[in-house]
Scaffold this active site. Sequence first.
Site, PDB file in Angstrom:
ATOM      1  CG  ASP A 151     103.692-106.493 103.861  1.00 32.42           C
ATOM      2  OD1 ASP A 151     102.954-106.446 102.852  1.00 32.42           O
ATOM      3  OD2 ASP A 151     104.929-106.584 103.792  1.00 32.42           O
ATOM      4  CD  GLU A 210     104.474-112.420  88.426  1.00 34.21           C
ATOM      5  OE1 GLU A 210     105.025-111.349  88.742  1.00 34.21           O
ATOM      6  OE2 GLU A 210     104.132-113.292  89.247  1.00 34.21           O
ATOM      7  CB  SER A 226     100.300-109.028  98.465  1.00 38.06           C
ATOM      8  OG  SER A 226     100.446-108.768  97.086  1.00 38.06           O
ATOM      9  CB  ALA A 227      98.420-104.438  95.965  1.00 34.74           C
ATOM     10  CG  ASP A 228      99.759-109.923  94.177  1.00 33.30           C
ATOM     11  OD1 ASP A 228      99.972-108.850  93.569  1.00 33.30           O
ATOM     12  OD2 ASP A 228     100.599-110.833  94.285  1.00 33.30           O
ATOM     13  CE  LYS A 253     108.614-118.643  96.823  1.00 33.76           C
ATOM     14  NZ  LYS A 253     108.107-117.754  95.773  1.00 33.76           N
ATOM     15  CE  LYS A 275     106.951-106.587  94.509  1.00 35.75           C
ATOM     16  NZ  LYS A 275     107.328-107.133  95.830  1.00 35.75           N
ATOM     17  CB  VAL A 321      99.989-111.306  91.003  1.00 38.95           C
ATOM     18  CG1 VAL A 321      98.550-111.793  90.862  1.00 38.95           C
ATOM     19  CG2 VAL A 321     100.960-112.483  90.914  1.00 38.95           C
TER      20      VAL A 321
END
Length: 310
Positions: free
Chosen positions: A140, A26, A142-144, A161, A88, A108
């Site tokens: 919140d 990535e 992540s779209a990952d 993390k 991003k 990602v």
Amino acid sequence: MTIPYLDLSPEVQAALKEDSPVVALESTIISHGMPYPKNVETALEVEREVKAHGAVPATIAILGGRLKAGLSEAEINYMGKQGSMVQKASRRDLPVLLARGLDGATTVAATMIVAGLAGIRVFATGGIGGVHRGATQTMDISADLQELARTSVAVVCAGAKSILDLELTLEYLETHGVPVLGYQTDEFPAFYTRSSGLPVDYRTDTPLEAARILHAKWALGLAGGIIIANPVPEAYAMPSAKIETVIRRALAEAEARGVKGKAITPFLLSRIEELTEGKSLEANIQLVINNARLAAEVAVGFGLEGSLNG
Ligand code: PSU
Ligand code: MN
């Protein structure tokens, strides 16, 4: 078949044509995840590691409104130098960047999309996005995670993390049917540390077995990704009490400054790096290289398995 907006580098095109192993990489990690010039040095080192273990690296980014799989050294240098000047780019950003002919550093999620379009099945990165701490208030996530639920690419990472809520992240993945494999570990690694106290779904000890699991999932038509969680090498792991203190402080600062949305992850990463005097950056670099090696081995295994089955 030509895919609209997609450009493969000559090396990646040749490898895919002859069914040789390819590993996607990535570019958010280059532009937003590390400072220049360490980001460029790391990206090039990661590519060398993939090659040294028998696969062709395909660093993915958006340049001038084109989806690129396989960047030249000059393009990697450009992504690193531009840093956060490059947007991003996650799933929702792709249509606008393509229509406007802009650049984007792929997360990602976006890297999985491009890899999937190109026919690349294995992807190496540092850490995935996930459910943020406090997500019950902020929503919140992540779209990952959605991407892992739908796009058939295996992601080799060092877990996630603990700026995130790892327990909720694993719950989300379970709900969406994403297998989480621990590579030579029973625990989900927490990026800077080898353990999180949370179990993985399955442990796998060899790249070939991991490759077999990928084949089985996709042979059944079960769309979606698989996480291969590879702990940071022991020598670079950080003491967990120390990293937890630093993360809490960085989170409190983000809250005080009102940092949120897509800005929160890059903000936390750079504060953690400052607060650990660069030790977190060294851990970050080493774990990405470690993941690149495993991803190359899995990609090689995936090819072998394919020829055995086919
Ligand atoms: N986590 C890291 N390092 C990173 C990222 C996440 O430890 O560089 C980047 C990855 O590109 C990941 C993205 O896909 O942040 C997730 O951002 P968001 O939470 O805004 O979806
Ligand atoms: Mn987010």
